[in-house]
Structure formats: structure tokens, C-alpha cells
Write an enzyme that holds these catalytic residues in place. Structure first.
Site, PDB file in Angstrom:
ATOM      1  N   LYS A 113       0.829  -1.208   0.000  1.00  0.00           N
ATOM      2  CA  LYS A 113       0.000   0.000   0.000  1.00  0.00           C
ATOM      3  C   LYS A 113       0.872   1.271   0.000  1.00  0.00           C
ATOM      4  CE  LYS A 113      -4.084  -2.168   0.752  1.00  0.00           C
ATOM      5  NZ  LYS A 113      -3.650  -3.544   0.512  1.00  0.00           N
TER       6      LYS A 113
HETATM    7  C1  LIG Z   1      -4.137  -4.623  -0.221  1.00  0.00           C
HETATM    8  C2  LIG Z   1      -3.320  -5.869  -0.299  1.00  0.00           C
HETATM    9  C3  LIG Z   1      -3.546  -6.845  -1.306  1.00  0.00           C
HETATM   10  C4  LIG Z   1      -4.652  -6.750  -2.315  1.00  0.00           C
HETATM   11  O1  LIG Z   1      -4.444  -5.759  -3.290  1.00  0.00           O
HETATM   12  P1  LIG Z   1      -5.647  -5.205  -4.167  1.00  0.00           P
HETATM   13  O2  LIG Z   1      -5.108  -4.051  -4.903  1.00  0.00           O
HETATM   14  O3  LIG Z   1      -6.729  -4.831  -3.191  1.00  0.00           O
HETATM   15  O4  LIG Z   1      -6.088  -6.317  -5.072  1.00  0.00           O
HETATM   16  C5  LIG Z   1      -2.705  -7.954  -1.334  1.00  0.00           C
HETATM   17  N1  LIG Z   1      -1.741  -8.123  -0.406  1.00  0.00           N
HETATM   18  C6  LIG Z   1      -1.509  -7.212   0.575  1.00  0.00           C
HETATM   19  C7  LIG Z   1      -0.430  -7.481   1.575  1.00  0.00           C
HETATM   20  C8  LIG Z   1      -2.282  -6.062   0.663  1.00  0.00           C
HETATM   21  O5  LIG Z   1      -2.045  -5.176   1.654  1.00  0.00           O
END
Ligand SMILES: *Cc1c(COP(=O)(O)O)cnc(C)c1O
Length: 495
Positions: A113
Site C-alpha cells: 500500500k
Molecule cells: C491490499 C493488499 C492486497 C490486495 O491488493 P488489491 O489491490 O486490493 O487487489 C494484497 N496483499 C496485501 C499485503 C495487501 O495489503
């Protein structure tokens, strides 16, 4: 370049309007009308650039009302060495001959993120100025873990913004709670809410729609905004790392410029893999987008059959960021695959809201199977993959990444397609010490932050500094409230 809603494409917005606004007024998602192209020469030029320069080059054509020097300054702040512990920012590590892992967790909160939430605050803050917004944006976040901390780090001390995060008292790990409660910055606030994630989420939604609160805060010079993954300013920075990974493979001569690659992405809300698809539209030669899910496999079924059906059991898994039954960014994908048919997308979304189910038409189905493959992996298998990657490659991975490695294996076994593959790694294994230690056969787990040292001692891999440093940090936030009293907390924090 202009942005339109996936549900009504006649109303056009500039980039800064789209970012300042977040969601379209009709409830659709704001999406670029066209995708800029990267030529062969463009890709070649990018190969010799730093990550920060690549970010400017890739984002620039999408952001016509921003200057290149503004974007350079954002990229320097967002992806500098004070924020990321890898010079490459998003390094690519080769696991075996044609399997490469794109590590997106070298940022301040050790999860992917950060890649978007380090950039979004700068884009948002500048977008507000460009649109003559005089009030301070108050970003409200309800979080089940990763997003809250990444948003706090991204928005801390960014001009024209305040950020308030509500997390469920019973819904985050000890480390995640400590990460948020020790947050630094003058414009941040953190408060726990009695109950689970739904309680926090419902409470935040109520704050957004509270007219009286909005009027009171407008008087104090604030308006509410959101940092969630439907904002274009969060999707765009994610396109960059797909371009960057491809360039790195060319640069290190793992592939030749022009060779195809496959990408395999652990998926929840569909934002990450969507950004990969957009990179493909721009000209990165990506052949297949492999969508990896955990036991919440609504996307596996959809990509294989064209039927999206959220009426199913919900599982709490060891890859919690993928425990999702409604993937909001899929709407942008449907818009692309339907040939920008806003009416068709609106129809699907209406059915989803009414019945929790829709089936796409044959044209969309055809494109889904051309571009996408999909699979899923349960918790028991996830643990086996973590153990196997450690034993065979001495590579320590988190549960989300393990899901992707397994689904890539399944795909290769089923299809025989041995194209070079990029597995997207979304979190540091140290964010999920308990699951990783469990996978490695350890049953007696240490408490709190001591578990970081336990995983380090077992593997000889050191914990990332932002997690290792948590134990000695001052706790700044201890407030707790109920979902019906969140409004009082907001008024108190925005005095
Ligand atoms: C948010 C997240 C995801 C999923 O990503 P999306 O863009 O929502 O598909 C996968 N792994 C981790 C560790 C995340 O924080």
C-alpha cells in the site's frame, strides 16, 4: 487527457479534478478516456532511469494539469531513501531461471500500500490547490490493518491535510496496533473502536453522511475526503512498478526488450492487477495477468466463467488483505473490456447491488479469457508454499505472496506456459510473523514485538527497520470509542 465515470462517460474531468473528487458523482469510478502509449524507445529510455524518474515519466501523460517538475518533487519525497530501504524502491529478485519476484514492501509500513499511499497525498494536496480548495482535507479511514498505517505514513505532515484513522479494537494484530498508536506527525489522529472491522467501517460511513457534522466542520475549515483504492491517485502510482519491473528484467538481461512476460498478482480489491493491465495497455508486453486469490475465490470463479457471485461463505484467512467478496476496482476493468460501454457497466453494478450477482456478456467473457488466468490457494497450501520457498530457495515470503507463487505453479502445470513470470510480493514476511513461523513448524510463539526477533533468529533474515524499531517507540494514541461516539472524537481531534 480527461477522466470519465465508468457509469456515465459524458461528463469529463481533468486529472486534478478526478483526484480531488475521488469518486464520480454517479457512484462510478473515474477512469482515463485513453491510455498513453510507451514506445519501444520509450521503454528503452526508462531502462536507464531511477525508480523516481520512471514514476515521473509514466505518470506525466496522465496528469496534464501537473508539471514535470511538480511530479519530480513528489517522486523524490514519496520514494526517497528516508522512506524506502531499497535503492531500487521496488526491487526485482530472481527466484529461479524464469520466475522473478517484484518486492513492493520496502516502504515505511512494509506493505505494498506504501507504493500508492506515499504518492497519493502529494497528488491530492496539489489537486486541492489547483481547484482552489481553501479548506483542509480531513482524510477519514476505517482500517482492518495495512491501509490505516500506510495512509498515516503517507499523509503525515502533508500540507492541506489531516488524517484520522479508526481501527477495530478486536480486528488488528498487536504489531499493527502498535504501528498505528506510535504514528508520528502533527496532522494525524488514531482511535480504536469497540467491535470488529464492520463496526469501524459503518461508523466511518456514518460520519461521511452526517450533514450536521459536515456543516460544523466546514465552519472550522475542514471537509471530508477519503484515501481508499478507488481514487485514481492510488491506481496511477501502481502502474509505475509494472513498467519498472519490466525495465529491470531487461537491464539485468533476464529478458530482451520486447519479450513477453506473465504477471501473477495476489488480489483483493483488484487495484494492483488492474494497474498491471493498464501497464499492458500502455505497451509493456505482458501476455497473461494471473489473478491469485485465497479461499475467498469469487474472482477465480468470475475470471473463469464470467459469473460474479458474492453470495457465498466468507473466510477469515492468513492472507487477510485478500479477504474480500466485492472487488471495487473490477468495475474499471469491466469498463475497458466492454469497450467503454458505460450502460453495460451500470447494468452489471445495478445487478451486483440488487442481487449480489451478474454475468458478463460473451464479448467481455472472450476478453477475460484472453488476458486473464485465475486460481486460488487455501491456508494449508499457503503454509506449505512458505515452507517450500524457504527450504528450497532460502527466500522468506509472507502469506499473500505465497498464494501468488502457488497459483503461478498451478497455472504453469495446467497450461505448460513457461513464459518468464513476475510474481508480485505485497507484504514483508515480518508483518505476518505468526503465520510464517507456523509454516516453518514453530508452535511456541513469543508475544508482541518479540515475535519479530523470533523469526529473525530462526532464519537469519533481519526484520525491516520500521518494524524492528517499534518496541522502543512512544505510544501517542490510546483513545477508544464506540461506533456511536465517533462523531465526538472527530470534533475533539479537529478542534
Ligand atoms: C491490499 C493488499 C492486497 C490486495 O491488493 P488489491 O489491490 O486490493 O487487489 C494484497 N496483499 C496485501 C499485503 C495487501 O495489503
Amino acid at each position: 487527457m480527461y477522466y470519465v465515470s465508468t457509469r456515465s462517460k459524458n461528463h469529463r474531468l481533468t486529472a486534478s479534478q478526478a483526484i480531488a473528487q475521488g469518486l464520480a458523482v454517479d457512484g462510478g469510478l473515474l477512469t482515463p478516456e485513453v491510455f498513453p502509449k510507451l514506445s519501444h524507445n520509450g521503454l528503452k529510455t526508462l531502462t536507464d532511469m531511477s525508480y523516481q524518474q520512471r514514476a515521473v515519466y509514466v505518470m506525466n501523460p496522465y496528469l496534464e494539469d501537473f508539471t514535470a517538475s511538480e511530479l519530480s518533487s513528489f517522486a523524490t519525497k514519496a520514494y526517497g531513501p528516508d522512506k524506502f530501504d531499497a535503492r531500487e524502491v521496488a526491487p526485482v529478485r530472481t527466484v529461479d531461471g524464469n520466475t522473478h519476484c517484484l518486492e513492493l514492501w520496502h516502504g515505511p509500513t512494509c506493505a505494498f500500500k506504501d507504493m500508492a499511499l506515499q504518492m497519493l497525498p502529494h497528488l491530492l494536496s496539489a489537486s486541492l490547490v489547483k481547484n482552489d480548495e481553501k479548506k483542509t482535507a480531513c482524510i477519514l479511514v476505517a482500517t482492518s490493518g495495512d491501509t490505516g498505517k500506510a495512509a498515516l505514513e503517507g499523509f503525515r505532515d502533508v500540507d492541506g491535510t489531516r488524517i484520522l484513522v479508526f481501527y477495530p479494537k478486536d480486528g488488528v494484530s498487536a504489531i499493527q496496533q502498535l504501528q498505528m498508536n506510535t504514528q508520528e506527525g502533527e496532522n494525524v489522529g488514531v482511535c480504536s473502536v469497540v467491535g470488529n472491522f464492520d463496526d469501524a467501517q459503518t461508523g466511518v460511513k456514518k460520519l461521511f453522511s452526517d450533514e450536521k457534522l459536515r456543516a460544523e466542520l466546514a465552519g472550522r475549515g475542514y471537509f471530508f475526503s477519503s484515501a481508499n483504492s478507488i481514487n485514481w491517485g492510488r491506481v496511477l502510482p501502481q502502474i509505475v512498478y509494472y513498467v519498472s519491473a519490466y525495465c529491470d528484467l531487461v537491464k539485468t538481461e533476464k529478458i530482451q526488450l520486447g519479450d513477453p512476460v506473465n504477471v501473477c498478482v495476489p488480489t483483493g480489491n483488484f487495484g494492483n492487477i488492474l494497474a498491471g493491465y493498464y501497464a499492458g495497455q500502455m505497451g509493456v508486453p505482458i501476455r497473461k495477468f494471473i489473478c491469485a486469490s485465497n479461499s475467498n475465490n469469487v474472482l477465480t470463479d468470475f475470471l473463469r466463467t464470467g459469473v460474479y457471485d458474492r453470495n457465498r461463505r466468507f473466510y477469515n484467512t492468513m492472507s487477510p488483505s485478500m479477504d474480500i467478496l466485492i472487488s471495487s476496482n473490477l468495475e474499471r476493468m469491466l469498463y475497458e473490456l466492454s469497450g467503454s460501454s458505460d450502460g453495460e457497466v451500470r447494468g452489471y453494478m445495478d445487478q451486483l447491488a440488487e442481487k449480489g450477482r451478474y454475468e458478463v456478456g460473451d464479448a467481455v467473457k472472450g476478453k477475460l479469457s484472453r488476458y486473464f488466468a485465475a486460481g486460488f490457494c487455501d491456508d494449508a497450501q499457503t503454509q506449505r508454499v512458505i515452507a517450500r520457498m524457504w527450504n528450497e530457495h532460502k527466500y522468506l515470503i509472507d502469506p499473500h505472496t505465497a498464494v501468488a507463487f502457488d497459483v503461478l505453479d498451478q497455472y504453469r502445470a495446467e497450461t505448460g506456459d513457461d513464459t518468464a513470470a513476475i510474481v508480485v510480493s505485497t507484504a514483508s514476511p515480518f508483518k505476518f510473523c505468526d503465520s510464517v513461523l507456523g509454516a516453518l513448524g514453530v508452535t511456541d510463539l513469543r508475544e508482541g514485538t518479540d515475535i519479530l526477533g523470533q523469526l529473525s533468529e530462526l532464519t537469519g533474515v533481519s526484520a525491516p527497520a520500521p518494524l524492528a524499531g517499534l518496541a522502543g517507540k512512544e505510544v501517542r494514541f490510546t483513545d477508544n470509542t464506540t461506533k456511536d461516539h465517533m462523531v465526538d472524537k472527530v470534533l475533539e481531534m479537529l478542534k
